[in-house]
Motif scaffolding. Sequence first.
Motif, PDB file in Angstrom:
ATOM      1  N   ALA A 205      -1.054   1.126  -4.510  1.00  0.00           N
ATOM      2  CA  ALA A 205      -2.373   0.532  -4.087  1.00  0.00           C
ATOM      3  C   ALA A 205      -3.416   0.426  -5.265  1.00  0.00           C
ATOM      4  CB  ALA A 205      -2.847   1.240  -2.775  1.00  0.00           C
ATOM      5  N   THR A 206      -4.079  -0.726  -5.093  1.00  0.00           N
ATOM      6  CA  THR A 206      -5.071  -0.831  -6.253  1.00  0.00           C
ATOM      7  C   THR A 206      -6.645  -0.266  -5.675  1.00  0.00           C
ATOM      8  OG1 THR A 206      -4.193  -2.736  -6.880  1.00  0.00           O
ATOM      9  CG2 THR A 206      -6.519  -2.446  -7.381  1.00  0.00           C
ATOM     10  N   GLY A 207      -7.082   0.554  -6.198  1.00  0.00           N
ATOM     11  CA  GLY A 207      -8.514   1.054  -5.837  1.00  0.00           C
ATOM     12  C   GLY A 207      -8.153   2.387  -4.983  1.00  0.00           C
ATOM     13  N   SER A 208      -7.169   2.764  -4.775  1.00  0.00           N
ATOM     14  CA  SER A 208      -6.802   4.244  -4.173  1.00  0.00           C
ATOM     15  C   SER A 208      -5.546   4.809  -4.872  1.00  0.00           C
ATOM     16  CB  SER A 208      -6.625   4.048  -2.690  1.00  0.00           C
ATOM     17  OG  SER A 208      -5.264   3.471  -2.295  1.00  0.00           O
ATOM     18  N   GLN A 209      -5.280   6.017  -4.357  1.00  0.00           N
ATOM     19  CA  GLN A 209      -3.927   6.623  -5.080  1.00  0.00           C
ATOM     20  C   GLN A 209      -2.796   6.359  -4.064  1.00  0.00           C
ATOM     21  OE1 GLN A 209      -3.719   7.694  -8.240  1.00  0.00           O
ATOM     22  NE2 GLN A 209      -5.481   6.878  -8.267  1.00  0.00           N
ATOM     23  N   ASP A 210      -3.052   5.516  -3.003  1.00  0.00           N
ATOM     24  CA  ASP A 210      -1.826   5.433  -2.186  1.00  0.00           C
ATOM     25  C   ASP A 210      -0.677   5.038  -2.693  1.00  0.00           C
ATOM     26  OD1 ASP A 210      -3.718   6.405  -0.159  1.00  0.00           O
ATOM     27  OD2 ASP A 210      -4.184   4.508   0.836  1.00  0.00           O
ATOM     28  N   ARG A 211       0.384   5.509  -2.140  1.00  0.00           N
ATOM     29  CA  ARG A 211       1.859   4.858  -2.823  1.00  0.00           C
ATOM     30  C   ARG A 211       2.540   5.032  -1.430  1.00  0.00           C
ATOM     31  NH1 ARG A 211      -1.344   4.284  -6.174  1.00  0.00           N
ATOM     32  NH2 ARG A 211      -1.294   5.185  -8.229  1.00  0.00           N
ATOM     33  N   GLN A 212       3.508   4.066  -1.690  1.00  0.00           N
ATOM     34  CA  GLN A 212       4.365   4.006  -0.214  1.00  0.00           C
ATOM     35  C   GLN A 212       5.691   3.457  -0.568  1.00  0.00           C
ATOM     36  OE1 GLN A 212       3.701   0.725   2.943  1.00  0.00           O
ATOM     37  NE2 GLN A 212       2.818   2.715   3.874  1.00  0.00           N
ATOM     38  N   VAL A 213       6.766   4.045  -0.110  1.00  0.00           N
ATOM     39  CA  VAL A 213       8.090   3.465  -0.147  1.00  0.00           C
ATOM     40  C   VAL A 213       8.635   3.020   1.139  1.00  0.00           C
ATOM     41  CG1 VAL A 213      10.450   4.215  -0.655  1.00  0.00           C
ATOM     42  CG2 VAL A 213       8.568   4.861  -2.082  1.00  0.00           C
ATOM     43  N   ILE A 214       9.164   1.699   1.025  1.00  0.00           N
ATOM     44  CA  ILE A 214       9.902   1.257   2.465  1.00  0.00           C
ATOM     45  C   ILE A 214      11.269   1.062   2.088  1.00  0.00           C
ATOM     46  CG2 ILE A 214       9.517  -0.713   3.926  1.00  0.00           C
ATOM     47  CD1 ILE A 214       6.808  -1.328   2.991  1.00  0.00           C
ATOM     48  N   LEU A 215      12.027   1.647   3.042  1.00  0.00           N
ATOM     49  CA  LEU A 215      13.374   1.638   2.863  1.00  0.00           C
ATOM     50  C   LEU A 215      14.135   0.737   4.043  1.00  0.00           C
ATOM     51  CD1 LEU A 215      13.859   5.767   2.664  1.00  0.00           C
ATOM     52  CD2 LEU A 215      13.495   3.800   0.722  1.00  0.00           C
ATOM     53  N   THR A 216      15.089   0.083   3.512  1.00  0.00           N
ATOM     54  CA  THR A 216      15.984  -0.533   4.444  1.00  0.00           C
ATOM     55  C   THR A 216      17.249  -0.368   4.464  1.00  0.00           C
ATOM     56  OG1 THR A 216      14.438  -2.749   3.944  1.00  0.00           O
ATOM     57  CG2 THR A 216      16.517  -3.078   4.991  1.00  0.00           C
ATOM     58  N   PRO A 217      17.626   0.357   5.318  1.00  0.00           N
ATOM     59  CA  PRO A 217      19.308   0.927   5.556  1.00  0.00           C
ATOM     60  C   PRO A 217      20.144  -0.089   5.632  1.00  0.00           C
ATOM     61  CG  PRO A 217      17.842   2.203   6.934  1.00  0.00           C
ATOM     62  CD  PRO A 217      17.100   0.806   6.537  1.00  0.00           C
ATOM     63  N   ARG A 218      21.245  -0.048   4.993  1.00  0.00           N
ATOM     64  CA  ARG A 218      22.562  -0.539   5.435  1.00  0.00           C
ATOM     65  C   ARG A 218      22.857  -0.336   6.666  1.00  0.00           C
ATOM     66  NH1 ARG A 218      24.721  -3.138   0.739  1.00  0.00           N
ATOM     67  NH2 ARG A 218      24.039  -2.150  -1.065  1.00  0.00           N
ATOM     68  N   PRO A 219      23.698  -1.147   7.345  1.00  0.00           N
ATOM     69  CA  PRO A 219      24.014  -0.737   8.789  1.00  0.00           C
ATOM     70  C   PRO A 219      24.863   0.520   8.727  1.00  0.00           C
ATOM     71  CG  PRO A 219      24.540  -3.074   8.352  1.00  0.00           C
ATOM     72  CD  PRO A 219      24.077  -2.498   7.136  1.00  0.00           C
ATOM     73  N   GLY A 220      24.332   1.370   9.502  1.00  0.00           N
ATOM     74  CA  GLY A 220      24.765   2.789   9.690  1.00  0.00           C
ATOM     75  C   GLY A 220      24.156   3.704   8.527  1.00  0.00           C
ATOM     76  N   GLY A 221      23.590   3.364   7.668  1.00  0.00           N
ATOM     77  CA  GLY A 221      23.141   3.917   6.441  1.00  0.00           C
ATOM     78  C   GLY A 221      22.014   5.335   7.192  1.00  0.00           C
ATOM     79  N   ARG A 222      22.096   6.350   6.401  1.00  0.00           N
ATOM     80  CA  ARG A 222      21.164   7.434   6.904  1.00  0.00           C
ATOM     81  C   ARG A 222      20.095   7.376   5.832  1.00  0.00           C
ATOM     82  NH1 ARG A 222      24.072  12.846   8.066  1.00  0.00           N
ATOM     83  NH2 ARG A 222      21.832  13.231   8.680  1.00  0.00           N
ATOM     84  N   LEU A 223      18.830   7.837   6.268  1.00  0.00           N
ATOM     85  CA  LEU A 223      17.819   7.665   5.224  1.00  0.00           C
ATOM     86  C   LEU A 223      17.940   8.882   4.480  1.00  0.00           C
ATOM     87  CD1 LEU A 223      14.775   6.808   7.479  1.00  0.00           C
ATOM     88  CD2 LEU A 223      15.989   5.196   5.860  1.00  0.00           C
TER      89      LEU A 223
END
Length: 442
Positions: A205-223
Motif C-alpha cells: 500500500a501507498t501511505g501505510s505499511q500495509d502489505r498483502q499476499v493473495i494466493l490462488t491455489p491450483r485445484p486441490g492445492g493446499r495453502l
Amino acid sequence: MQAEPKKSLVGEEYEVEIGPVAHGGHCIARTAEGQVLFVRHALPGERVVARVTEGEEGARFLRADAVEILDAAKDRVAAPCPFAGPGRCGGCDWQHAKPGAQRRLKGEVIEEQLRRLAGLTPEEAGWDGTVMPAEGDKLPAGEVPQWRTRVQYAVDAEGHAGLRRHRSHEVERVDHCMIAAAGVSELGIEQRDWTGMESVEAIAATGSQDRQVILTPRPGGRLPLVELDKPVSVMRVDEKAGGVHRVHGRPFVRERADGRTYRVGSGGFWQVHPRAADTLVTAVMQGLLPRKGEMALDLYCGVGLFAGALADRLGEQGAVLGIESGKRAVEDARHNLADFPRVRIEQGKVESVLPRTGITEVDLIVLDPPRAGAGRNTVEHLASLGARRIAYVACDPAALARDLGYFREGGYRVRMLRAFDLFPMTHHVECVAILEPAAKGL
C-alpha cells in the motif's frame, strides 16, 4: 470437401523496415510481399530481423519479435532487465527505449487514436502532445522507477514464481522484478516455494505499511504457511466461487491520496503507481473546478477516490452519487466516505443503475470506466444530463477516443486533455479529458 489447414508461419523470419508505433506495445512493418507485421522489441525507423510468433498464411497480419537489430534507432538502449526481450517476460513493452522516447511513443499512439477513432487533432482535443512523467520518475540514465505496488506473479509447475510471457500462459521465472515497488520486493515472493499455487499477488500500500499476499491455489492445492519478515495479511481466492477470503491479517489495505485514507478490500481496484491517485485527482479537480453546493456523479467509482475528492470540495450543500458494480468496492466506498452525509454509493452497472435514479440534470460528472470504455449508450445518457463539465479518466487511448467521438455527437467538446506516464516501461498510459458543452466553446 474439407479445406486444407492454413500453413503456420510461426518461426519464419523477415528482414523489414520498422514503421510507426501502434497501440499495444508494438510497431508496424511490412514484408517485401506486403504482409503486415506487428513487431515487438523494435523502434520506428529501425531495420530488424523479425521472427513470427503468431500467424498463418493468408492472415490479415502476423505478430513478430525483433530478434536481430540490423540498424538501431538513436533512442534504443540495452534493456536493463535481464528477463526482458523476445520470448521472455511480457510485462514491459519498452525496456529497449529511452524513457523520453517511451513517452513520445505513447504520445504518438494517443494522437493516432484521437485522429482515427474520434476525428480529433491534438489541438481540437486541447492537448499539447506531452505525456508527463509521474513525480519522482525522472531518474538518471540506467535507473528504473520502482513503481508497481501490485504485482501478479504466476507460478510454474515446480512452484517457482515468475511472470507470464507475452500472450502466453508460459511462466518466465524471475528472481526480481525491476519495476516492482520496494514494498513488494521486500516480500521476497520470487525466492519462496509456491508449490500448489496458480498465482501469487503481492500488494504494498501507498501511505501505510500495509502489505498483502493473495494466493490462488491450483485445484486441490493446499495453502503454504506464509512466514515473512514483515507483517503481512494473507488472502485466498476460492477456486470455485472466485471470492477472496481472509486467511489471517486485515482483509484490506489502507491507501492514502488527496489527504484521505481509503480502505481497499482484497482484489479491489487501486491505482498501481504510488503517485497515480494524487496525480489523477489533481488533474480531475483542476479540470472540473468544483463549486460549493453542486451536484456530481462519480461513475465506476471504485472505493470512492474521486467521490471523496468531490465531496470535500463541494461542501455541506453539495451532493455526490457514486455508482460501482463491485460489491466489496461499494462496501469500502461507503466506509471510506461515511463522514460525508450527502454522498450516496449505489451498487450495479452504470448503464443499469443511472437510468433508475431519475436524475435528469447534474453539474459535474467523473467517469473512470474499465479498459473497454463507457460505450455509446452510456455516453448518450451522460450527454443528456447537461453537466457543465465532465472528467473522463482513461487507461486505454482507443476506448477514450471512441467515447470522445460519442460525446461530440452528444454536443460536448474536449476542453483539455492531459496524459501521464503512470506505467513506465510498458505501453500503458493514463489520460484525463475534460469536456464541456460545445456551445460554450463557440
